[in-house]
Write a protein that holds these residues in place. Structure first.
Motif: not given
Lengths: 139, 408
Positions: B336-349
């Motif tokens: 499952i790939s996803f994005t989060v508005d306002g949160v860069h994937p690096h920061d999310l990880a």
């Protein structure tokens, strides 16, 4: 303005996302462009999409950075670092900025980071250094 | 099931959701390797003494087990380092038969959603031989692919495509696509990247009628080796991958001749312990029941998607009902790939890491895919049957924490 280094804080997440850095991320100092910039350079980290364009105005005789601006997209670390280093660079000579190390950059941020996040922190400084090299070669 | 995996005993609070990158190993796989090296270690094929004969026999039996798992003949199973090596070896070997051409050298077809390991070797082969490189394009709205067979003509030498996307988990109807390609050109060599598929759907090389297929054991609870499957008639005709010991029949100053299958493609000392342990991974999985593990994964996938959908800032790539007019994509596997508005994937990880949630952030070795979508990176959570609801719950908690911490 050098932020205090957090002890034992490799990828200390609370340190990474503390209020000062988030403030730089959301309200970056020195965001913008410079028309007729003396140095202009774009760089990106293709691994994650962090990218930055830096602009520098010099007082040419003494090679002092009078103005530095940036625009870019990316993670908190890359964008906050770009804002912080842009602020820091103003008033410094290009030689001084060229000599700035990874440790100096992390000291500015008050962070210790693992290799994958160090790249984020170094993005703007690396762009500036490459821009300086470019500028020197054209003179 | 989960208790069979020692890592989860050592790391009780870890939420490992990066199975598309590599999987954890059951105790039987780990014990097989250390047991073999402790008690049974010797080189295969070299010695007449008992120990060597035993290892040779165990490797042969292991090859048979792994072949059976994908419905192949043991002679059609070649062990390599990983899927990436498999694809490169195939490109090199097949490429030796392609004359240098310009304009009329033929074409190679891949898709825009391929992992770099199933994209760059073919791109390079096409470039070096002056062949046309055709790419079945992705539609960024529907996440469906242009018809692969539609790009095939009488000059198509090779088609290579993935069975399951390592970005979105999109599952391709391999059998149908192969049939469509063969209808257009019966001579085209068809290769499938099964790196993600091997753990999450039944791979049947005979039913699919592929010419070659590659996968990695480390993505199916085994050690770090890869497998290349090839149709016997093709393997007999194409060039060896490597040259040297074990793959020869006779060597003189004038010339050398090659060994029979599969040795022809396995030069040097092969990774005996890893091959034997790989068979144990297959047996372990079959012991639980592959259908059962797939069912567990599907339930967990559905649960995770439902939870992700409840967060307004989250955008999931795919995982909704598929209506593919060219009948290539049939559904979605547990990637499952996803994005989060306002949160860069690096920061999310990074914030996921704070919650001991292991996800991946980046382009997932699929830059053309990202470029087609107009984004640089996504976050990716990938499940295995040993994951639990609590792992998904932890992911959701971490995502909400990231949104709260970073966005304003």
């Amino acid at each position: 303005m050098i932020l205090k280094m957090e002890p034992d804080a490799i990828n200390n997440i609370d340190a990474m996302y503390r209020e000062e850095l988030l403030e730089y991320y959301h309200n970056p100092a020195n965001k913008g462009t410079i028309a007729n910039a003396d140095i202009q350079f774009s760089d990106k980290n293709p691994l994650c999409g962090d990218s930055v364009d830096i602009y520098v105005k010099l007082e040419v005789k003494d090679r002092i950075i009078t103005q530095m601006r940036f625009v870019g997209t990316g993670c908190v670390i890359s964008m906050a670092s770009a804002a912080i280093v842009s602020e820091y660079a103003e008033g410094k000579s290009i030689d001084e900025m060229q000599r700035m190390t990874r440790e100096d950059m992390l000291g500015l941020l008050g962070l210790q980071l693992t290799p994958s996040r160090v790249k984020c922190a170094m993005l703007a400084l690396t762009a500036l250094k490459k821009g300086i090299v470019d500028y020197e070669s054209k003179k | 099931m989960r208790k069979d995996f020692p890592l989860f005993k050592y790391r009780k609070t870890l939420h490992y959701l990066d199975n598309a990158a590599t999987t954890q190993k059951p105790k039987v796989v780990i014990d097989t390797i250390s047991g073999h090296l402790s008690k049974d270690n010797a080189n295969t094929h070299r010695g007449i003494y008992d120990l060597s004969e035993q290892v040779t026999a165990r490797v042969a039996a292991s090859r048979k087990t792994i072949a059976g798992f994908v419905n192949a003949d043991p002679l059609e199973i070649i062990f390599v380092r990983n899927t990436t090596e498999g694809m490169n070896q195939l490109a090199n070997s097949l490429g030796k038969n392609f004359a240098q051409g310009s304009g009329n050298a033929g074409n190679i077809v891949v898709t825009e959603i391929e992992h770099h390991s199933n994209f760059v070797p073919w791109q390079e082969l096409a470039r070096s031989k002056g062949m046309e490189f055709r790419v079945a394009r992705l539609d960024k709205e529907s996440l469906l692919l242009e018809s692969i067979a539609g790009l095939v003509d009488d000059k198509t030498r090779i088609v290579s495509f993935t069975a399951i996307s390592n970005v979105t988990g999109a599952m391709l109807d391999v059998k149908k696509i192969v049939g469509d390609i063969r209808a257009k050109n019966p001579n085209t060599i068809i290769i499938v990247d099964a790196a993600q598929a091997i753990a999450h759907e039944k791979v049947d090389v005979k039913d699919w009628d592929v010419d070659f297929l590659c996968f990695s054991m480390h993505k199916i609870y085994g050690p770090l080796i890869g497998v290349v499957y090839g149709k016997k008639s093709l393997l007999e005709r194409i060039h060896p991958f490597f040259y040297g010991g074990n793959m020869i029949s006779t060597v003189t100053i004038e010339k050398s001749t090659w060994a029979d299958l599969p040795e022809k493609f396995e030069a040097g000392t092969i990774n005996g312990p890893a091959i034997i342990a790989s068979a144990e991974a297959v047996k372990y999985l079959e012991g639980i029941g592959f259908a059962k593990t797939m069912a567990v994964e599907e339930r967990l996938r559905a649960y995770t998607i439902k939870q992700l959908r409840a967060i307004p800032q989250v955008k999931i790539l795919g995982h909704s009902k598929v209506k593919d007019p060219v009948h290539q994509i049939t559904g979605y596997g547990p990637v499952i790939s996803f994005t989060v508005d306002g949160v860069h994937p690096h920061d999310l990880a990074t914030i996921c890491n704070k919650h001991q949630v292991c996800i991946r952030a980046g382009h997932h070795c699929c830059q053309p895919f990202m470029h087609a979508l107009g984004i640089a990176a996504t976050a990716r959570a990938s499940l295995a049957f040993y994951n639990k609801k609590q792992d998904s719950d932890a992911l959701i908690t971490a995502i909400k924490d990231a949104i709260k911490t970073i966005t304003r």
